[in-house]
Each structure stands twice: as C-alpha cells, then as structure tokens.
Design an enzyme around this catalytic site. Structure first.
Site, mmCIF file in Angstrom:
data_model
loop_
_atom_site.group_PDB
_atom_site.id
_atom_site.type_symbol
_atom_site.label_atom_id
_atom_site.label_comp_id
_atom_site.label_asym_id
_atom_site.label_seq_id
_atom_site.Cartn_x
_atom_site.Cartn_y
_atom_site.Cartn_z
ATOM 1 N N SER A 132 98.632 21.947 -17.365
ATOM 2 C CA SER A 132 99.765 21.836 -16.438
ATOM 3 C C SER A 132 100.994 21.366 -17.212
ATOM 4 O O SER A 132 100.869 20.707 -18.252
ATOM 5 C CB SER A 132 99.407 20.827 -15.353
ATOM 6 O OG SER A 132 100.566 20.241 -14.821
ATOM 7 N N SER A 133 102.174 21.641 -16.659
ATOM 8 C CA SER A 133 103.418 21.227 -17.335
ATOM 9 C C SER A 133 103.559 19.703 -17.395
ATOM 10 O O SER A 133 104.404 19.190 -18.132
ATOM 11 C CB SER A 133 104.628 21.833 -16.630
ATOM 12 O OG SER A 133 104.635 21.468 -15.269
ATOM 13 N N CYS A 134 102.731 18.964 -16.649
ATOM 14 C CA CYS A 134 102.830 17.497 -16.683
ATOM 15 C C CYS A 134 102.285 16.897 -17.979
ATOM 16 O O CYS A 134 102.363 15.697 -18.184
ATOM 17 C CB CYS A 134 102.144 16.874 -15.481
ATOM 18 S SG CYS A 134 100.366 16.954 -15.605
ATOM 19 N N TYR A 156 96.051 12.316 -15.080
ATOM 20 C CA TYR A 156 95.770 13.754 -15.026
ATOM 21 C C TYR A 156 96.264 14.409 -16.321
ATOM 22 O O TYR A 156 95.566 15.236 -16.919
ATOM 23 C CB TYR A 156 96.514 14.289 -13.810
ATOM 24 C CG TYR A 156 96.523 15.759 -13.541
ATOM 25 C CD1 TYR A 156 95.388 16.410 -13.072
ATOM 26 C CD2 TYR A 156 97.699 16.500 -13.666
ATOM 27 C CE1 TYR A 156 95.431 17.763 -12.754
ATOM 28 C CE2 TYR A 156 97.749 17.839 -13.345
ATOM 29 C CZ TYR A 156 96.617 18.467 -12.895
ATOM 30 O OH TYR A 156 96.662 19.795 -12.570
HETATM 31 N N1 LIG Z 1 98.618 23.953 -8.164
HETATM 32 C C1 LIG Z 1 99.524 23.834 -9.116
HETATM 33 O O1 LIG Z 1 100.743 23.714 -8.850
HETATM 34 C C2 LIG Z 1 99.109 23.852 -10.555
HETATM 35 C C3 LIG Z 1 97.779 23.985 -10.950
HETATM 36 N N2 LIG Z 1 97.474 23.995 -12.297
HETATM 37 C C4 LIG Z 1 96.088 24.079 -12.767
HETATM 38 O O2 LIG Z 1 95.416 25.197 -12.234
HETATM 39 C C5 LIG Z 1 94.019 24.890 -12.046
HETATM 40 C C6 LIG Z 1 93.628 25.201 -10.611
HETATM 41 O O3 LIG Z 1 94.449 24.460 -9.715
HETATM 42 P P1 LIG Z 1 94.540 24.827 -8.156
HETATM 43 O O4 LIG Z 1 93.977 26.182 -7.940
HETATM 44 O O5 LIG Z 1 95.914 24.508 -7.734
HETATM 45 O O6 LIG Z 1 93.573 23.753 -7.527
HETATM 46 P P2 LIG Z 1 92.789 23.809 -6.128
HETATM 47 O O7 LIG Z 1 92.630 22.407 -5.682
HETATM 48 O O8 LIG Z 1 93.426 24.780 -5.202
HETATM 49 O O9 LIG Z 1 91.364 24.407 -6.529
HETATM 50 C C7 LIG Z 1 90.510 23.689 -7.367
HETATM 51 C C8 LIG Z 1 89.177 24.375 -7.424
HETATM 52 O O10 LIG Z 1 88.325 23.589 -8.256
HETATM 53 C C9 LIG Z 1 87.066 23.480 -7.636
HETATM 54 N N3 LIG Z 1 86.458 22.202 -7.991
HETATM 55 C C10 LIG Z 1 87.021 20.976 -7.954
HETATM 56 N N4 LIG Z 1 86.131 20.049 -8.354
HETATM 57 C C11 LIG Z 1 84.989 20.708 -8.665
HETATM 58 C C12 LIG Z 1 83.716 20.315 -9.117
HETATM 59 N N5 LIG Z 1 83.419 19.025 -9.359
HETATM 60 N N6 LIG Z 1 82.775 21.267 -9.308
HETATM 61 C C13 LIG Z 1 83.043 22.556 -9.046
HETATM 62 N N7 LIG Z 1 84.230 23.005 -8.632
HETATM 63 C C14 LIG Z 1 85.200 22.076 -8.422
HETATM 64 C C15 LIG Z 1 87.293 23.588 -6.145
HETATM 65 O O11 LIG Z 1 86.104 24.105 -5.572
HETATM 66 P P3 LIG Z 1 85.803 24.186 -3.979
HETATM 67 O O12 LIG Z 1 86.884 25.037 -3.393
HETATM 68 O O13 LIG Z 1 84.474 24.825 -3.863
HETATM 69 O O14 LIG Z 1 85.884 22.760 -3.520
HETATM 70 C C16 LIG Z 1 88.469 24.558 -6.087
HETATM 71 O O15 LIG Z 1 88.000 25.878 -6.007
HETATM 72 C C17 LIG Z 1 93.850 23.412 -12.408
HETATM 73 O O16 LIG Z 1 93.359 23.305 -13.713
HETATM 74 C C18 LIG Z 1 95.260 22.872 -12.337
HETATM 75 O O17 LIG Z 1 95.442 21.820 -13.229
HETATM 76 C C19 LIG Z 1 98.442 23.889 -13.256
HETATM 77 C C20 LIG Z 1 99.754 23.763 -12.912
HETATM 78 C C21 LIG Z 1 100.190 23.720 -11.536
HETATM 79 C C1 LIG Z 2 102.132 20.614 -10.806
HETATM 80 C C2 LIG Z 2 102.375 19.143 -11.012
HETATM 81 O O1 LIG Z 2 102.547 18.495 -9.764
HETATM 82 C C3 LIG Z 2 102.655 17.069 -9.750
HETATM 83 O O2 LIG Z 2 103.921 16.689 -10.149
HETATM 84 P P1 LIG Z 2 105.241 16.985 -9.326
HETATM 85 O O3 LIG Z 2 105.915 18.181 -9.876
HETATM 86 O O4 LIG Z 2 106.051 15.745 -9.271
HETATM 87 O O5 LIG Z 2 104.634 17.384 -7.914
HETATM 88 P P2 LIG Z 2 104.939 17.414 -6.374
HETATM 89 O O6 LIG Z 2 104.936 18.838 -5.992
HETATM 90 O O7 LIG Z 2 103.981 16.546 -5.662
HETATM 91 O O8 LIG Z 2 106.404 16.771 -6.160
HETATM 92 C C4 LIG Z 2 107.569 17.358 -6.640
HETATM 93 C C5 LIG Z 2 108.784 16.631 -6.129
HETATM 94 O O9 LIG Z 2 108.922 16.910 -4.725
HETATM 95 C C6 LIG Z 2 109.177 15.703 -4.012
HETATM 96 N N1 LIG Z 2 108.718 15.858 -2.624
HETATM 97 C C7 LIG Z 2 109.544 15.870 -1.539
HETATM 98 N N2 LIG Z 2 108.822 15.942 -0.416
HETATM 99 C C8 LIG Z 2 107.514 16.012 -0.798
HETATM 100 C C9 LIG Z 2 106.298 16.116 -0.074
HETATM 101 O O10 LIG Z 2 106.269 16.154 1.159
HETATM 102 N N3 LIG Z 2 105.148 16.193 -0.798
HETATM 103 C C10 LIG Z 2 105.150 16.164 -2.179
HETATM 104 N N4 LIG Z 2 103.970 16.275 -2.837
HETATM 105 N N5 LIG Z 2 106.296 16.026 -2.887
HETATM 106 C C11 LIG Z 2 107.461 15.963 -2.205
HETATM 107 C C12 LIG Z 2 108.432 14.659 -4.822
HETATM 108 O O11 LIG Z 2 108.885 13.362 -4.509
HETATM 109 C C13 LIG Z 2 108.751 15.118 -6.252
HETATM 110 O O12 LIG Z 2 110.040 14.663 -6.597
HETATM 111 C C14 LIG Z 2 101.707 16.388 -10.706
HETATM 112 O O13 LIG Z 2 101.359 15.163 -10.123
HETATM 113 C C15 LIG Z 2 100.653 17.290 -11.157
HETATM 114 O O14 LIG Z 2 99.819 17.706 -10.093
HETATM 115 C C16 LIG Z 2 101.245 18.512 -11.746
HETATM 116 O O15 LIG Z 2 100.849 18.964 -12.787
#
Ligand SMILES: NC(=O)C1=CN([C@@H]2O[C@H](COP(=O)(O)OP(=O)(O)OC[C@H]3O[C@@H](n4cnc5c(N)ncnc54)[C@H](OP(=O)(O)O)[C@@H]3O)[C@@H](O)[C@H]2O)C=CC1
Ligand SMILES: C[C@H]1O[C@H](OP(=O)(O)OP(=O)(O)OC[C@H]2O[C@@H](n3cnc4c(=O)[nH]c(N)nc43)[C@H](O)[C@@H]2O)[C@@H](O)[C@@H](O)C1=O
Length: 323
Positions: free
Chosen positions: A121-123, A150
C-alpha cells in the site's frame, strides 16, 4: 522447493489453464482480480474464503499448498481498513498481516509456485515523502503514526519478496497500490476507507432527508484514488511483464483533496444538504501522490476517471448493499 529458474521466463498469459491462487478473492481487490482473470479466459482459479482457509494458520496454509500446488499466486488477502481502524487496532494490523504474508510467501516458495505477486500500500512511504513519491523513498523517514503498524507489516512483505529473489532467485514481485475503491468495497461506517464511508453516509442522509453530513478531519489532506478494475488490470500486467527486485507503485497520477472528494461523492449520490467537518478526527498523511512512472514506462496506464468510477461504484452500492 520452488525452481528458481522457471519464474521470470514463464509467460503468465501463455497458459490460461495454469492454476492460480487468488488469496482474498471476496475482497475489493481479490474480487476485481478474479473478474479480470475470468474475462481474460483463465479457467483454473483456486479460491478459498477466510472460513475455508485461515491464512494466519501456518499448518493449514502448508497443507493447502502441498495439495493444490498452484503455479501462480496473487496475494490480496490482508487485514485492511481505513484511518480509524488502523489507529484503533494496531496489534491486529501488524500481527495478522505479518502472519498471512509470511505463511503464503514461504509456502508458495516451498511448493514450487512459479511467480507470486504481493500487494502492499502507499502507506509504506514516510509521512513527509517527496511528492510524487518515487519507489526509492521507502525507508527514508518516519511513517504516518495512524497506520505505521500496517505499514511495517507491508514493508516486511516487500523485503521478504526481495530476500527470496536474492537468496533463491525466486520470482516474487510487489505492487504498491494507491487508495482504491469500487465494487465489493467495505462500506462499514467507521472501519472503512473514506470513499465508501462517505458514499454510504451521503446515501443514508439522502434517504432520510437529513440536512447535514459529518465528514472527518479538516478536508485538506490530498489523496490519489484508483478504481479497483484499473488495479486488477495492472496486476495481470505485472504478472506478465514485470519480474524485478524493486516494488512497483500503482496509481492514477491524479490527486484530490478530501473536501473535493466529499463534494464529488455528494454530487454523484445526489445529497443536497451541507457538510460539517469533525476536526477531532485525524487527517492522517497530508499528501500521498505516488510516482507511477516506472510502471508507465513498461506500458501500463489507468483508464477509469474518478467521476466515472464513482458513478459505477454507486450503482453497485444501490444494487448490492442498500437495504
Ligand atoms: N482498499 C484499499 O484502498 C487498498 C488495498 N490495498 C491492498 O490490497 C489488498 C486487498 O485489500 P482489499 O481488497 O481492500 O481488502 P478487503 O478487506 O476488501 O479484502 C480482504 C480479503 O482478505 C481475506 N482475509 C482477511 N484475513 C484473512 C485470513 N486470516 N485468512 C484468509 N483470508 C483472509 C478476506 O477474506 P473473507 O472475505 O473470506 O473474509 C477478504 O477476501 C491488501 O493487501 C491491501 O493492503 C492496497 C492499497 C489500498
Ligand atoms: C489506503 C490507505 O488507507 C488508510 O489511510 P488513509 O488514506 O488516511 O485512509 P482513509 O481513507 O481512512 O482516510 C483518508 C482521509 O479521509 C478523511 N475522512 C473524512 N471522512 C472520513 C470517513 O468517514 N471515513 C474515513 N475512513 N476517512 C474519512 C480521513 O480523516 C483522512 O484524512 C491507511 O490507514 C491504510 O489503510 C492505507 O494504506
């Protein structure tokens, strides 16, 4: 043991019946990758829900790989959440992610997987990294405190892929996506990311006829958003075209402030009230625009604009989440 010589030489697209394990296939990212692979004609995907195979359990992961012996692995299973979840459950974010990725990477290597793609992730980058953030900004400064646990796990995943490539010449690569959104996102009111959280809040406010919606922080942080179908396209592109030591940024190249994002989501949803900013909530990183020129130089670019992506996601939300 994995044959170190067969990874980078093998074309991902050449055999559509190759067995591919997409870990996390029901999540935002994993489900988009499965859609993309099916669309491309891949026929032999191995999929397990969290309940069927808990990836934190080392012995179960070992047995799964010994039995299934996938040729390719795309690791999209992780403990994921927005700023509040990351800040509230640091132990879960560091420990579950370290366990999942360590088990899957190690078992993939041991059981002869030809190529693995790990998603970070970009974090992972320092809070005050130069913008746009190049890949070599990694480990050059302190992390953003709200998601450092994370981020440390994700950095360990990148380093593990690099270490296995160096020691065993094994083809493990890492992609670092920016903030993602799209179908199958998590729309939880507190634990989700900003975009699905706001979509749900504006939608519920519209349905109830509320006059205002609360948005967290100051609205000034800048974020880069990528539709998950673009990410899935980048993932299959990297499986075919990239086999290197360095991790690869995957972004849209466009940033918006949280205030601009909120106005855009409000417009797409059709909420007509006003925004109220809750400044007691953290802003997180002030800016995180990634430099994705390395991937662009290989020939990949995103296609979906933020507005079109939001319209598509809201349609999905109405059909699949709204009660
Ligand atoms: N969402 C975002 O904005 C971003 C996501 N990413 C990365 O992309 C990847 C996927 O993220 P995203 O799709 O958003 O996440 P989701 O939460 O939508 O999905 C996560 C998946 O992981 C599975 N999972 C979690 N824990 C376990 C476990 N212990 N055993 C087996 N399966 C597990 C879940 O399974 P089940 O559904 O069966 O519970 C689910 O299918 C991650 O590596 C994340 O860091 C990177 C940047 C941004
Ligand atoms: C993908 C990246 O995502 C996470 O980082 P983040 O970019 O800070 O993620 P965020 O989407 O939760 O927030 C973005 C911004 O938005 C504002 N904000 C306003 N209102 C709401 C609100 O209602 N919910 C949330 N969540 N944020 C809000 C919030 O305060 C912040 O300023 C990582 O922890 C990690 O998971 C990671 O890798």
């Amino acid at each position: 043991m994995g044959d170190p010589s067969n990874g980078s030489a093998l074309s991902f697209f050449s055999d559509k019946s190759a067995k591919i394990f997409v870990a996390g296939h029901r999540g935002l990212v994993g489900s988009a990758i499965v859609r993309k692979l099916h669309h491309l004609g891949f026929t032999n995907l191995v999929l397990r829900t969290h309940l069927e195979l808990d990836l934190t359990r080392q012995n179960d992961v070992e047995s799964f790989f010994a039995t299934e012996k996938p040729r390719f692995v795309i690791l999209a299973a992780a403990k994921v959440g927005g700023i509040h979840a990351n800040n509230t459950y640091p132990a879960d974010f560091i420990s579950i992610n370290l366990q999942i990725q360590t088990n899957v990477i190690e078992s993939s290597y041991r059981h002869g997987v030809s190529k693995l793609l790990f998603l970070g992730s970009s974090c992972i980058y320092p809070k005050f990294a130069p913008q746009p953030i190049p890949e070599d900004a990694l480990l050059t400064g302190p992390l953003e405190p709200t998601n450092e646990w994370y981020a440390v796990a994700k950095i360990a995943g990148i380093k593990m892929c690099q270490a296995y490539r160096i020691q065993y010449n094994w083809d493990a690569i890492s992609g670092m996506p920016t903030n993602l959104y799209g179908p199958n996102d998590n729309f939880h009111p507190e634990n989700s990311h900003v975009l699905p959280a706001l979509m749900r809040r504006f939608h519920e406010a519209k349905v109830k006829g509320s006059k205002e919606v609360v948005v967290w922080g100051t609205g000034s942080p800048l974020r880069e958003f990528l539709h998950v179908d673009d990410l899935a396209d980048a993932v299959v592109f990297m499986m075919e075209s990239y086999s290197g030591l360095g991790h690869m940024n995957v972004g849209s190249g466009k940033e918006v402030s949280i205030k601009e994002l909120a106005e855009l989501v409000k417009d797409v949803v059709g909420f007509e009230g006003k925004l109220v900013w809750d400044k007691s909530k953290p802003d997180g990183t002030p800016r995180k625009l990634m430099d994705s020129s390395k991937l662009a130089a290989l020939g990949w670019t995103p296609k979906i604009s933020l507005r079109d992506g939001l319209i598509d996601t809201y349609k999905w939300y109405l059909q699949n989440v709204e009660q």
